[in-house]
Design a protein around this motif. Structure first.
Motif, PDB file in Angstrom:
ATOM      1  N   TYR A 309       0.801  -1.347   0.046  1.00  0.00           N
ATOM      2  CA  TYR A 309      -0.124  -0.013   0.033  1.00  0.00           C
ATOM      3  C   TYR A 309       0.841   1.148  -0.096  1.00  0.00           C
ATOM      4  CZ  TYR A 309      -3.216   3.576   1.496  1.00  0.00           C
ATOM      5  OH  TYR A 309      -3.832   4.918   1.639  1.00  0.00           O
ATOM      6  N   TYR A 310       0.418   2.179  -1.053  1.00  0.00           N
ATOM      7  CA  TYR A 310       1.344   3.476  -1.111  1.00  0.00           C
ATOM      8  C   TYR A 310       0.369   4.659  -0.835  1.00  0.00           C
ATOM      9  CZ  TYR A 310       5.212   0.867  -3.018  1.00  0.00           C
ATOM     10  OH  TYR A 310       6.348   0.211  -3.086  1.00  0.00           O
ATOM     11  N   ASP A 311       0.940   5.643  -0.038  1.00  0.00           N
ATOM     12  CA  ASP A 311       0.242   6.783   0.279  1.00  0.00           C
ATOM     13  C   ASP A 311       0.237   7.767  -0.753  1.00  0.00           C
ATOM     14  OD1 ASP A 311       2.414   8.005   1.177  1.00  0.00           O
ATOM     15  OD2 ASP A 311       1.940   7.858   3.334  1.00  0.00           O
ATOM     16  N   SER A 312      -0.051   8.894  -0.662  1.00  0.00           N
ATOM     17  CA  SER A 312       0.064   9.925  -1.519  1.00  0.00           C
ATOM     18  C   SER A 312       1.497  10.552  -1.619  1.00  0.00           C
ATOM     19  CB  SER A 312      -1.056  11.126  -1.597  1.00  0.00           C
ATOM     20  OG  SER A 312      -1.003  11.728  -0.253  1.00  0.00           O
ATOM     21  N   PHE A 313       2.146  10.283  -0.618  1.00  0.00           N
ATOM     22  CA  PHE A 313       3.560  10.625  -0.591  1.00  0.00           C
ATOM     23  C   PHE A 313       4.719   9.478  -1.031  1.00  0.00           C
ATOM     24  CE2 PHE A 313       1.704  13.612   2.387  1.00  0.00           C
ATOM     25  CZ  PHE A 313       2.367  14.564   2.237  1.00  0.00           C
ATOM     26  N   TYR A 314       3.741   8.662  -1.555  1.00  0.00           N
ATOM     27  CA  TYR A 314       4.519   7.260  -2.138  1.00  0.00           C
ATOM     28  C   TYR A 314       5.353   6.695  -1.279  1.00  0.00           C
ATOM     29  CZ  TYR A 314       3.198   9.691  -6.484  1.00  0.00           C
ATOM     30  OH  TYR A 314       2.635  10.407  -7.280  1.00  0.00           O
ATOM     31  N   ARG A 315       5.000   6.684  -0.149  1.00  0.00           N
ATOM     32  CA  ARG A 315       5.639   5.913   1.110  1.00  0.00           C
ATOM     33  C   ARG A 315       4.807   4.451   1.285  1.00  0.00           C
ATOM     34  NH1 ARG A 315       4.840  10.720   5.454  1.00  0.00           N
ATOM     35  NH2 ARG A 315       2.686  10.014   4.853  1.00  0.00           N
ATOM     36  N   GLY A 316       5.553   3.337   0.955  1.00  0.00           N
ATOM     37  CA  GLY A 316       4.810   2.059   0.948  1.00  0.00           C
ATOM     38  C   GLY A 316       5.362   1.271   2.293  1.00  0.00           C
ATOM     39  N   LYS A 317       3.956   0.541   2.531  1.00  0.00           N
ATOM     40  CA  LYS A 317       4.061  -0.385   3.577  1.00  0.00           C
ATOM     41  C   LYS A 317       3.124  -1.842   3.264  1.00  0.00           C
ATOM     42  CE  LYS A 317       0.402   2.138   6.048  1.00  0.00           C
ATOM     43  NZ  LYS A 317       0.026   2.571   7.398  1.00  0.00           N
ATOM     44  N   TYR A 352       9.548  19.743  -9.294  1.00  0.00           N
ATOM     45  CA  TYR A 352      10.691  20.620  -8.286  1.00  0.00           C
ATOM     46  C   TYR A 352      11.033  19.770  -7.058  1.00  0.00           C
ATOM     47  CZ  TYR A 352       8.766  24.182 -11.002  1.00  0.00           C
ATOM     48  OH  TYR A 352       8.078  24.938 -12.186  1.00  0.00           O
ATOM     49  N   TRP A 353      10.091  18.984  -6.759  1.00  0.00           N
ATOM     50  CA  TRP A 353      10.125  18.077  -5.364  1.00  0.00           C
ATOM     51  C   TRP A 353      10.920  16.714  -5.861  1.00  0.00           C
ATOM     52  CZ3 TRP A 353       5.650  14.785  -3.306  1.00  0.00           C
ATOM     53  CH2 TRP A 353       5.944  14.172  -2.162  1.00  0.00           C
ATOM     54  N   LYS A 354      10.418  16.171  -6.774  1.00  0.00           N
ATOM     55  CA  LYS A 354      11.032  14.754  -7.137  1.00  0.00           C
ATOM     56  C   LYS A 354      11.863  14.769  -8.376  1.00  0.00           C
ATOM     57  CE  LYS A 354       9.313  12.330  -3.715  1.00  0.00           C
ATOM     58  NZ  LYS A 354       9.894  11.757  -2.476  1.00  0.00           N
ATOM     59  N   GLY A 355      12.134  15.807  -9.198  1.00  0.00           N
ATOM     60  CA  GLY A 355      12.604  15.767 -10.463  1.00  0.00           C
ATOM     61  C   GLY A 355      11.707  16.108 -11.941  1.00  0.00           C
ATOM     62  N   GLU A 356      12.369  16.461 -12.703  1.00  0.00           N
ATOM     63  CA  GLU A 356      11.352  16.866 -14.128  1.00  0.00           C
ATOM     64  C   GLU A 356      10.886  15.725 -14.611  1.00  0.00           C
ATOM     65  OE1 GLU A 356      10.055  19.459 -16.666  1.00  0.00           O
ATOM     66  OE2 GLU A 356      11.239  20.044 -15.000  1.00  0.00           O
TER      67      GLU A 356
END
Length: 400
Positions: A309-317, A352-356
Motif C-alpha cells: 500500500y502506497y500513500d500520496s507521498f509514495y511511502r509504501g508499507k 521541483y520536489w522529485k525531478g523533472e
C-alpha cells in the motif's frame, strides 16, 4: 481444482427498473430473473436489506454504464483524437498555421505515434536506467510500464519496445466479448533479452476510463473482476499446469479488484506457496477499484495475501487490507477529498520536489480535478503506480 457450492450471478440486462424497485423491498431472491444464487435465505432482516441495497446500487450503476456505452466510447475517441492532433502538430497554436499551409498532420489510430488516453495521461515511455536490471524494483517497474503499454495499438507498442526498451514483442492478443461483439481486453507478451535468463512479461490491459464494460466488470458483485493477471494464474493452478507454473516467477497487479471469496483465497494462497510464485498486489492511496466489489458480512468477496500500500507521498508499507477497504464509506469522504486536493497541489510541485521526469501534463492535472468530485477515480490511472515503483520503498512480502 478449486470448487464451491456457493454461487451468485447477476445479469443487469435482465433487470427492469420496476424489477429493481420491487426487489429493494422484498427479500425473495428466487423470483428475480436477473439473479441466480445458491442461497435460499439470508441471515437476518438487516443483512437481507443491506445486501439488497448493495445489489440494487451495483445493478443501477451497471445499467447506467450500459446506457452510456456509446457516448463514453465516442467521448474517449474524440478526446484521444484531439490530444493526438495537438501532439502531432506541435501544440494548439500551430494547428491553424499548419492547416492554412496545408501541412496539417491528421492522426491515425493505428500509427506508431497515436497514444491512447492512458498514454496521454502519462507520456513516459522510457524505463529508468538507474534501476539495476533483474532487480525486484526493476521487475515491478517493468510490470507497470508494460501494463501501461498494453493500452496502445500494435505499432505503438512495437515502436516503444524496439526504440526505447530494446526488447522483443512476442505477441499482441485481443480477447473478444461474444455478447458485445467487441474487444474486451488486450494482452501483450514481451521478452527482455537483457536479463539472464531472459525475462518474459505477460501484461493484461486494465480498466479503460472510457470503456463502460470495464467499469461494469469492476462494479459487478457477481464477476471475478478485471484482475486477469491473477485469474490467469488461478486457471493455470486449477489445471495443474506445472510446466508453466515452474517458470512463473511472480505476479504483479496494480489496482486489482477483489476476485473471489474466502475459499478461493485459501486455494490461491496455498497454490502460490506450493509453486513458489511471488504475488505482489499494489494499491495506491484511495484508488477505488481495489475496494470493489464490497467485502463485508453480506457479500463473499475477499482479497487474499498481503498488499503493498502506497500513500500520496509514495511511502509504501505492507498491509493485510488497504485502509477504507470498502470505497463507499461516508466516514472517509472528507479525508478522501482533502487528499484529492493535496494530489492536485502535488501535480504542480512534483517536478521541483522529485525531478523533472515526474512533471505532469495539463490533461492529468484536469483529471485530478475530477477527484475533487469522485475521489479515487484518477488514482486508478497508471501514473501514480509508475511513481510508486520508482519513488517508493519496496517492503518484502512473504506468503503466509
Amino acid at each position: 481444482m478449486c470448487t464451491t457450492e456457493k454461487y451468485f450471478v447477476l445479469d443487469p440486462r435482465e433487470a427492469t427498473f420496476s424489477d429493481l424497485a420491487c426487489f429493494l423491498f422484498s427479500s425473495d431472491l428466487r423470483n428475480r430473473k436477473f439473479i441466480d444464487s445458491s442461497e435460499q435465505k439470508l441471515e437476518d432482516d438487516l443483512c437481507r436489506f443491506r445486501r439488497r441495497w448493495i445489489i440494487f446500487v451495483s445493478i443501477v450503476i451497471q445499467k447506467l454504464m450500459i446506457l452510456l456505452r456509446k457516448p463514453l466510447y465516442f467521448l474517449g475517441f474524440y478526446i484521444s483524437f484531439w490530444l493526438n492532433l495537438l501532439s502531432s502538430n506541435g501544440g494548439f497554436f500551430k494547428i491553424l498555421p499548419n492547416l492554412f499551409k496545408g501541412k496539417i498532420i491528421w492522426p491515425e489510430k493505428t500509427s506508431a505515434t497515436f497514444a491512447s488516453l492512458i498514454g496521454n495521461l502519462d507520456r513516459r515511455v522510457e524505463l529508468d536506467r538507474r534501476i539495476e536490471r533483474g532487480s525486484k524494483r526493476y521487475k515491478a517497474m517493468l510490470s507497470i510500464m508494460a501494463s501501461k503499454l498494453s493500452y496502445e495499438n500494435t505499432n505503438f507498442v512495437s515502436s516503444v519496445l524496439h526504440n526505447h526498451w530494446k526488447m522483443d514483442l512476442l505477441g499482441f492478443y485481443s480477447c473478444w466479448n461474444g455478447y458485445q461483439k467487441q474487444k474486451s481486453t488486450e494482452v501483450i507478451v514481451i521478452k527482455d533479452t537483457s536479463t539472464y535468463p531472459n525475462l518474459i512479461v505477460v501484461s493484461f490491459r486494465g480498466t479503460d476510463p472510457f470503456d463502460s464494460d470495464d467499469w461494469c466488470t469492476d462494479f459487478d458483485l457477481s464477476c471475478l473482476g478485471g484482475a486477469l493477471a491473477i485469474l490467469f494464474t488461478a486457471v493455470l493452478m486449477m489445471h495443474d499446469e506445472e510446466q508453466m507454473l515452474d517458470k512463473l516467477e511472480g505476479v504483479y497487479t496494480f489496482g486489482q479488484p477483489r476476485v473471489g471469496d474466502e475459499e478461493f483465497g485459501k486455494f490461491m494462497k496455498n497454490s502460490l506457496k506450493k509453486y513458489e510464485v511471488m504475488y505482489e498486489r499494489y494499491v495506491y492511496c484511495n484508488d477505488m477499484v481495489p475496494r470493489l466489489p464490497f467485502d463485508d458480512k453480506t457479500l463473499m468477496f475477499k482479497h487474499f495475501g498481503a498488499c503493498l500500500y502506497y500513500d500520496s507521498f509514495y511511502r509504501g508499507k505492507v498491509e493485510q487490507e488497504e485502509p477504507n477497504k470498502n470505497y463507499f464509506s461516508m466516514l472517509w469522504a472528507i479525508p478522501k477529498i482533502m487528499n484529492a486536493m493535496w494530489e492536485l497541489m502535488r501535480s504542480f510541485i512534483i517536478p521541483y520536489w522529485k525531478g523533472e521526469e515526474y512533471r505532469e501534463g495539463w490533461l492529468l492535472k484536469c483529471f485530478r480535478v475530477v477527484a475533487l468530485l469522485i475521489p479515487g477515480l484518477p488514482a486508478h490511472a497508471p501514473n501514480d503506480y509508475v511513481n510508486a515503483t520508482l519513488l517508493g520503498n519496496l517492503p518484502d512480502l512473504h506468503l503466509d
